[in-house]
Design a protein around this motif. Structure first.
Motif, mmCIF file in Angstrom:
data_model
loop_
_atom_site.group_PDB
_atom_site.id
_atom_site.type_symbol
_atom_site.label_atom_id
_atom_site.label_comp_id
_atom_site.label_asym_id
_atom_site.label_seq_id
_atom_site.Cartn_x
_atom_site.Cartn_y
_atom_site.Cartn_z
ATOM 1 N N ALA A 194 0.826 -1.206 0.000
ATOM 2 C CA ALA A 194 0.000 0.000 0.000
ATOM 3 C C ALA A 194 0.860 1.256 0.000
ATOM 4 N N SER A 195 2.112 1.137 0.439
ATOM 5 C CA SER A 195 2.998 2.306 0.475
ATOM 6 C C SER A 195 3.325 2.825 -0.923
ATOM 7 N N VAL A 196 3.122 1.991 -1.948
ATOM 8 C CA VAL A 196 3.379 2.419 -3.325
ATOM 9 C C VAL A 196 2.481 3.600 -3.691
ATOM 10 N N ALA A 197 1.256 3.583 -3.205
ATOM 11 C CA ALA A 197 0.289 4.625 -3.555
ATOM 12 C C ALA A 197 0.261 5.778 -2.556
ATOM 13 N N GLN A 198 1.107 5.701 -1.526
ATOM 14 C CA GLN A 198 1.147 6.769 -0.533
ATOM 15 C C GLN A 198 2.158 7.834 -0.933
ATOM 16 N N LYS A 199 1.926 9.042 -0.481
ATOM 17 C CA LYS A 199 2.905 10.119 -0.612
ATOM 18 C C LYS A 199 3.832 10.066 0.602
ATOM 19 N N GLY A 200 5.015 10.636 0.438
ATOM 20 C CA GLY A 200 5.958 10.651 1.552
ATOM 21 C C GLY A 200 5.403 11.344 2.767
ATOM 22 N N SER A 201 4.611 12.388 2.536
ATOM 23 C CA SER A 201 4.024 13.130 3.651
ATOM 24 C C SER A 201 3.010 12.296 4.419
ATOM 25 N N GLU A 202 2.467 11.265 3.756
ATOM 26 C CA GLU A 202 1.505 10.379 4.415
ATOM 27 C C GLU A 202 2.198 9.186 5.048
ATOM 28 N N HIS A 203 3.168 8.624 4.330
ATOM 29 C CA HIS A 203 3.768 7.369 4.781
ATOM 30 C C HIS A 203 4.671 7.530 6.006
ATOM 31 N N ARG A 204 5.430 8.636 6.049
ATOM 32 C CA ARG A 204 6.363 8.799 7.166
ATOM 33 C C ARG A 204 5.576 8.852 8.480
#
Length: 388
Positions: free
Chosen positions: A255-265
């Protein structure tokens, strides 16, 4: 190395075949003084066992553990612990018709290519029967982790075929529900739907896959190693070694593929992390958040639907696999996945103590995700948004 052993400080070696006289394991590197008795193994082995419901293989094994060494007067001595379980309900005749045929989707052909010989009875060494000893070894690991660090490792079936738990978004996992049904399913109202799906698959002679989620709570920051000994890498390796597992996710995973860095971190505050997309591991080392992992298990390959194959004489043929098989191997895999996570964590904890035992607690120490802590306190461990 023939790869029948895993772990560095806590080394577990398993041996035996599905239809041999016995299966067993040797646990080396276990600290002394842990109280352990044959009855301690009963609960988790029963959770993994076949024949406990009509929805799994009907092989009925006693799974009684014999402690051969490493325990004296009910406590571990620090020497190798040898555990043995006798096979009591093997039916090798079920495999007589296909002894010379490579079953599609099984390890028959690859074992033949590697060794030039194979044990066709129940899959031999490649059978999931071997995982019984992983669960047995992990009884010791779970006990040590709980007593020393209050760490608990728990799992549940998170998908079977196309069915997913009908729970409100962000709802807690009630483990009393998980443990009250043969599917390890967290939504009690859906159990009849799962039963109907398995009955339909069995009637059709087919099978389905599954997903299992595992969470380790109470872990401290610091366990793990950088680069080649990363804890998430070792978890992935351990979980991938389970029969039928074809994918592993840590934290948000794919699911991290579709996340932005601002969301995933996973941002940090003094009162806790704001999320846990990393699954509790940063740079291969525990952050102190819950360890979250998921596995995907393929559909059972031993089915009654005829399939094309080749025999050992190099002739094309058709194969139908009779015998006692699981319509969905994922139904019994939850305690196996828990076992592998627990064994990796204990091994990493011992390695951390050996190298960094004098470091002590380092400030500041950021608490785990606040919302998740509240869910776990209430008996929950459901991943928050973006977790798996």
């Amino acid at each position: 190395m023939s790869s029948n052993t895993f772990g560095k400080f806590l080394c577990v070696t398993t041996f035996g075949e599905s239809h041999g006289p016995a299966i067993g394991c040797v646990v080396d590197g276990c600290p002394p003084g842990i109280a352990i008795a044959p009855e301690d193994f009963v609960h988790d082995l029963a959770r993994r066992a076949t024949g406990k419901s009509r929805y799994t293989s009907q092989r009925h094994e006693a799974d009684e553990v014999e402690i051969l060494s490493g325990v004296y007067e009910g406590r571990t001595t620090g020497t190798p612990i040898a555990l043995l379980i006798r096979n009591t309900d093997a039916r090798s005749k079920d495999y007589a018709e296909i002894a010379q045929v490579f079953r599609p989707g099984h390890a028959d052909y690859t074992y033949w290519q590697k060794y030039g010989i194979r044990d066709p009875r129940g899959g031999g060494r490649a059978s999931a029967r071997e995982t019984t000893m992983r669960v047995a070894a992990a009884v010791i690991a779970k006990k040590w982790l709980k007593e020393k660090f209050d760490v608990e490792v728990r799992g549940w079936l998170a998908q079977m075929d196309d069915i997913v738990p009908a729970l409100p978004k962000g709802a807690a996992i009630d483990f009393s529900v998980v443990e009250s049904n043969p599917f390890f399913w967290p939504a009690a109202a859906q159990v009849p739907e799962l039963e109907a799906r398995i009955n339909a698959l069995r009637k059709a002679g087919d099978s389905c896959g599954a997903r299992i989620n595992v969470v380790a709570t109470g872990v401290p920051p610091g366990w793990g190693e950088p680069v080649y000994g990363k804890l998430d890498a070792e978890l992935a390796s351990a979980l991938m070694s389970i029969n039928a597992v074809k994918a592993v996710e840590i934290g948000a995973g794919f699911a991290s593929v579709a996340q932005k860095g601002s969301e995933h971190r996973d941002e940090m505050r003094l009162d806790g992390f704001t999320s846990n997309h990393a699954g509790g591991i940063l740079g291969g080392i525990l952050s102190g958040q819950d360890v979250v992992a998921s596995i995907a298990l393929k559909p059972t390959s031993s089915i009654l639907v005829p399939g094309r194959s080749v025999n050992t004489a190099g002739e094309e043929t058709e194969v139908r696999t009779k015998g006692r098989h699981d319509p969905c191997v994922g139904i019994r895999a939850t305690p196996i996945a828990e076992a592998m996570v627990a064994l990796v964590l204990m091994d990493q904890a011992l390695r951390h103590r050996a190298q960094c035992g004098d470091v002590g607690e380092v400030k500041p120490r950021i608490p785990a995700n606040k919302a998740r802590r509240q869910r776990v306190k209430s008996g929950a461990a459901r991943p928050a948004k973006g977790e798996t």
